[in-house]
Write an enzyme that holds these catalytic residues in place. Structure first.
Site, short mmCIF file in Angstrom:
data_model
loop_
_atom_site.label_atom_id
_atom_site.label_comp_id
_atom_site.label_asym_id
_atom_site.label_seq_id
_atom_site.Cartn_x
_atom_site.Cartn_y
_atom_site.Cartn_z
N SER A 148 0.81 -1.22 0.00
CA SER A 148 0.00 0.00 0.00
C SER A 148 0.84 1.27 0.00
O SER A 148 0.30 2.36 -0.21
CB SER A 148 -0.93 0.01 1.22
OG SER A 148 -1.92 -0.98 1.06
N ILE A 149 2.14 1.16 0.25
CA ILE A 149 3.00 2.34 0.24
C ILE A 149 3.02 2.98 -1.14
O ILE A 149 3.22 4.18 -1.28
CB ILE A 149 4.44 1.96 0.67
CG1 ILE A 149 4.42 1.41 2.09
CG2 ILE A 149 5.38 3.14 0.58
CD1 ILE A 149 5.74 0.82 2.54
#
Length: 199
Positions: A148-149
């Site tokens: 998700s970064i």
């Protein structure tokens, strides 16, 4: 001093002032001056150049004749900031030790100038020591799954290009993406860009 059995031999030796802080990136050269690890090895041909040669004839003038011109090596300038590198390595090494981790890596970027200010990798080694134990540069070699970064990066690029706005709703229906044998799920069908960036 006149000692017949002693002679002075001059030689050059490289010294790496940042030592283990950046050795996994810079690497080191051997006694013969050839790069053996890191950028020293990768850029060896460009840094070294070609030595020149002169021939001196035994005549009255004894003027040397250049048989091969010197070709100087190229200068290479890195964007690494030694102060940023120091703190990146210091904090990385302390966190790896404190958490009993096998290793770690950190990269510090100047996103405006597009420059890398620090690349830290731990464990490392002292390039000035003959007893060094070479370690890989985890920041450049190890695989890293961003997960998700990566979302804020993709959204920021979309906003920068004018394709997306911060209040735009993104339809993620049916909420999953399949790739070979993997399936990624998103719990919400509709997502607002601004909220994604705040997560």
């Amino acid at each position: 001093m006149k000692l017949s059995d002693i002679e002075i031999e001059s030689f050059q030796k490289r010294y790496y002032p940042l030592g283990e802080q950046i050795s996994t990136l810079i690497g080191f050269s051997g006694k013969d001056g050839f790069g053996l690890e890191g950028l020293e090895n990768i850029l060896d041909a460009e840094l070294s150049g070609v030595p020149g040669r002169e021939t001196i004839y035994r005549n009255a003038s004894r003027r040397p004749k250049i048989t091969q011109e010197v070709i100087k090596g190229f200068d290479k300038k890195l964007t690494i900031d030694s102060r940023v590198q120091f703190y990146a390595y210091k904090h990385l090494s302390s966190f790896v030790e404190a958490n009993n981790a096998k290793g770690g890596s950190a990269i510090v970027l100047d996103n405006i100038a597009g420059e890398i200010l620090a690349i830290a990798s731990y464990p490392s080694y002292n390039p000035n020591s003959a007893q060094r134990q070479i370690q890989r540069n985890r920041a450049l070699v190890d695989a890293f799954e961003p997960g998700s970064i990566i979302k804020p990066l993709a959204l920021a690029k979309g906003i920068d290009m004018g394709i997306l706005s911060t209040n735009q709703v993104i339809d993620t229906s049916p909420g999953s993406v399949s790739y070979t044998h993997l399936r990624a799920h998103e719990t919400e069908a509709d997502l607002v860009c601004r909220l994604l960036l705040e997560k």
